[in-house]
Design a protein around this motif. Sequence first.
Motif, PDB file in Angstrom:
ATOM      1  N   TRP A  21       0.841  -1.199   0.000  1.00  0.00           N
ATOM      2  CA  TRP A  21       0.000   0.000   0.000  1.00  0.00           C
ATOM      3  C   TRP A  21       0.865   1.232   0.000  1.00  0.00           C
ATOM      4  CZ3 TRP A  21      -5.192  -0.794  -0.170  1.00  0.00           C
ATOM      5  CH2 TRP A  21      -5.616  -2.097   0.098  1.00  0.00           C
ATOM      6  N   ASP A  22       0.373   2.321  -0.558  1.00  0.00           N
ATOM      7  CA  ASP A  22       0.976   3.625  -0.370  1.00  0.00           C
ATOM      8  C   ASP A  22       0.191   4.308   0.747  1.00  0.00           C
ATOM      9  OD1 ASP A  22       2.637   3.007  -2.462  1.00  0.00           O
ATOM     10  OD2 ASP A  22       1.808   4.463  -3.855  1.00  0.00           O
ATOM     11  N   PRO A  64      -1.364   0.859  -4.248  1.00  0.00           N
ATOM     12  CA  PRO A  64       0.029   1.028  -4.672  1.00  0.00           C
ATOM     13  C   PRO A  64       0.107   1.792  -5.987  1.00  0.00           C
ATOM     14  CG  PRO A  64      -0.678  -1.274  -4.878  1.00  0.00           C
ATOM     15  CD  PRO A  64      -1.787  -0.532  -4.209  1.00  0.00           C
ATOM     16  N   GLU A  79       5.503   5.436  -0.767  1.00  0.00           N
ATOM     17  CA  GLU A  79       5.343   4.052  -1.193  1.00  0.00           C
ATOM     18  C   GLU A  79       5.752   3.148  -0.033  1.00  0.00           C
ATOM     19  OE1 GLU A  79       7.974   3.488  -4.456  1.00  0.00           O
ATOM     20  OE2 GLU A  79       6.776   4.707  -5.816  1.00  0.00           O
TER      21      GLU A  79
END
Length: 134
Positions: A21-22, A64, A79
Motif C-alpha cells: 500500500w501507499d 500502490p 510508497e
Amino acid sequence: MVEAGMDTSVSVPPCDACDAWDVVTVPTRQGLEAVDILRRGAGEGVGPVLHDGGCDTLGFLVPPGTAAAWDVPGSTCMETDGRGLRIVPAPEPPVEGSDWLLPPGEADLATDPAVLRAALGEAARLIRAADSCR
C-alpha cells in the motif's frame, strides 16, 4: 519510530494488486475533516486510516502506485515499496506508536486517490473558512 529488524507487517488476505500500500499523510485537522467528508459521501468510502502517537498526522491507505503521481499541497504520499504493510481485520497498527482511526475490517480496502484528493481539497477550504470567521 521503527527499529531495524522490527517486523511491521501483519497477515494479508488475497487482494487484486493490494499487497503493498501507499500511505497519504496529512495534518490531523485536515485529515479528520476529510474522513468526515468521505464517510458522508454517497460514492466511494474511506479505507483504513492510521494516526500517529502524538495525533499530529493521519495516514490514509491508498492503492500502490499512488505516490508516483501524488501532488496535493500539505500532504505527502509514500510508497511502502513492498515492505509488507499488509491489512487484515483488526490487526495491530503496522508501526509502533501509531494506532488505527479506522481499522481494516471497518473500512473499505483502500481510499480511492482521486476521491481522497477531492476530500482533502474540500477539507482545506472548510478549515480556511472556519478560521476566517474567528
